[in-house]
Design an enzyme around this catalytic site. Structure first.
Site, mmCIF file in Angstrom:
data_model
loop_
_atom_site.group_PDB
_atom_site.id
_atom_site.type_symbol
_atom_site.label_atom_id
_atom_site.label_comp_id
_atom_site.label_asym_id
_atom_site.label_seq_id
_atom_site.Cartn_x
_atom_site.Cartn_y
_atom_site.Cartn_z
ATOM 1 C CB SER A 258 -0.877 0.006 1.249
ATOM 2 O OG SER A 258 -0.036 0.078 2.399
ATOM 3 C CE LYS A 259 -1.379 7.854 -1.609
ATOM 4 N NZ LYS A 259 -2.553 8.403 -2.339
#
Length: 499
Positions: A258-259
């Site tokens: 994830s970012k």
RNA sequence: GCCCCCAUCGUCUAGAGGCCUAGGACGCCACCCUUUCAAGGUGGAGACCAGGGGUUCGAAUCCCCUUGGGGGCACCA
């Protein structure tokens, strides 16, 4: 056997994600391996989050990676390609409306008038009683009169697809047989929003059907959703494609990448100076391996050997250190002029940002290749490495000018002696061999270790303790500047040395 | 909570019953090379193949259970 058709269907709600790039890559590899067709389709029905900028970023970077699609939308001045267009979902709205109308006409789907508040209340109640979230079916059996009453209230219905009881089974190309009871699917599925726009699970099936997709290769996060898709394919009267669910790419803590926890935008890797060959090579090896002990393989070679059955089932942690190593491997393998071309933008950016005072031309960069090639984990490191050559003056920490074993006075003397020797050797003596000879002579005559003298000179010329080879660097710097920097550094020490 | 998937060194992986006292790569640690840093070379530490039961003459490889991890369950994609 019909021709293989695979697709990548990114949603322009963010810049190209590493995970999307990997899925695109595996689709591309499979298509190339079996001589199939690789389709690109933009899933832009989430109008609230989709932007044209993200769309451009995604297309641009897929292209950058070398993942050319055989069919896809018009973009960046290029015309649409392929007989199954349009390849942008917002341009396919009538198709979904038609399909939804058909399902409703056959009563395989029905209008649902539940408000967001009602649904939210249902969800909360289920959560409170520790039940799995699922649509309660309030609108599943509405009579025509009841529907008309709600319409009269001005309620706009969404469309729900009936999930029939039973077990859906399929043979995943990577995982084998998977069986899921439809009772676990969360109840009847919304396929069209109240505002008339279609939802992902619906559009993906309508489009995969219309575009003749034969193999759906996607991330494992879609595995549990596959029965919904199969049910929709059947309801639409279309053959069900084969499925292959790839393992996820993970954060270091083994959650889905994830970012928030990892650098996920491909553009950020590009900006750092990762080369496409390395990124593609690395991504392919995240979940696949040729079964040999080769670590560095080009895209075409990977495609030639690719096999879905050899894909790993377990998720893979994204390991930046390994990617950097691979990047170095590829940088070392690039042809000279190619590397020069790729390095130039980074130096230009350093220049534009004022980190260096001059923007070197291709010939100048080419001349530096032997000094930098083995020292670049990423292209963006070039400025750090040789910026001193293109800066009018370098900042020097006087403490670094004095090698560990030396006194400050020794360093001052060393720099002065070095300057004198280089000056005395004249322009003809300003070459790698003679310079080294001259400085070794100076060290010997004064009883210094050559390495110590070299370090003092290195810092005086570059401001750094880690640099490309010293004498090559001196030649690149030029005689005048070498002498000037040596004298300036010596004076700096003098000023700080008590008389 | 329910459903599904997964499980070999820290990480990526080889391994598809005997070739495994488990191989390679990254990272890490030494040493060599060496003017620094890299690169390169050599060597090393590092996985009782998650645990427990089976099946088999024989299991990392097949089956079951347990544990652990992950994913999914939206009028997001």
């Amino acid at each position: 056997m019909p021709d293989v058709r695979v697709r990548i269907a990114p949603s322009p709600t963010g810049p190209l994600h590493i995970g999307t790039a990997r899925t695109a890559l595996f689709n591309y590899l499979y298509a190339r391996h079996v001589g199939g067709t690789f389709v690109l389709r933009l899933e832009d029905t989430d109008q609230a989050r989709s932007t044209e900028g993200f769309e451009r970023d995604i297309l641009e970077h897929l292209h950058w990676l070398g993942l050319a699609w055989d069919e896809g939308p018009a973009a960046g001045g290029r015309a649409e390609r392929g007989p199954h267009g349009p390849y942008r979902q917002m341009a396919r709205l009538p198709l979904y409306a038609e399909a939804a109308a058909r399902l409703v006409a056959e009563d395989r789907a029905y209008p649902c008038y539940c408000s967001p508040d009602e649904l939210e209340a249902d969800r909360r109640a289920q959560e409170a009683s520790r039940q799995p979230p699922r649509y309660v079916g309030r609108c599943a059996t509405l009579t025509a009169a009841e529907r008309a009453a709600r319409e009269a209230e001005g309620r706009r219905p969404a469309v729900r697809f009936r999930i029939e009881p039973g077990v859906v089974a399929f043979d995943d190309l990577i995982r084998g047989r998977v069986e899921i009871d439809t009772a676990a699917l969360g109840g009847d599925l919304v396929i069209v929003r109240a505002d008339g726009t279609p939802l992902y699970h619906f559009t993906v099936v309508v489009d995969d059907a219309a575009m003749g997709i034969t193999h759906v290769i996607r991330g494992e996060d879609h595995l549990s959703n596959t029965p919904k898709h199969i049910l929709l394919f059947r309801a639409l009267g279309h053959p069900v494609p084969a499925f292959a669910h790839l393992p996820l790419i993970l954060n270091p803590d083994r959650t889905k990448m994830s970012k928030r926890k990892s650098q996920t935008a491909v553009r950020d890797y590009v900006a750092e100076g990762f080369v496409r060959e390395a990124l593609v090579n690395y991504l392919a090896y995240l979940g696949w391996s040729p079964g040999t002990e080769e670590d560095v393989l080009p895209l075409a070679e990977i495609a030639a050997r690719f096999d879905l059955a050899a894909v790993q089932k377990g998720g893979a942690v994204f390991d930046r250190a390994r990617l950097e190593w691979l990047n170095g491997q590829w940088i070392r393998r690039l042809a000279d002029d190619d590397l020069v071309e790729r390095l130039a933008p980074f130096l230009e950016a350093d220049w534009a940002a004022g980190r260096i005072d001059r923007n070197p031309g291709p010939a100048e960069i080419a001349a530096l290749l032997p000094l930098v090639r083995e020292r670049l984990p990423v292209l963006g490191a070039i400025g750090e490495l040789v910026g001193f050559l293109f800066s009018d003056a370098v900042a020097i920490d006087p403490a670094l000018l004095v090698p560990k074993r030396w006194e400050r006075a020794t360093a001052r003397a060393g720099l002065a002696e070095a300057s004198r020797a280089i000056d005395a050797a004249g322009p003809e003596g300003f070459a790698v061999g003679p310079l080294e000879g001259a400085l070794r002579g100076v060290a010997g005559a004064n009883g210094w270790k050559a390495g110590d003298l070299f370090m003092a000179v290195r810092v005086a010329l570059t401001g750094r303790t880690a640099t490309p080879p010293l004498f090559e660097s001196m030649v690149a710097l030029g005689r005048e500047r070498v002498l000037a920097r040596l004298d300036r550094a010596a004076r700096a020490l003098e000023a700080e040395t008590p008389a």
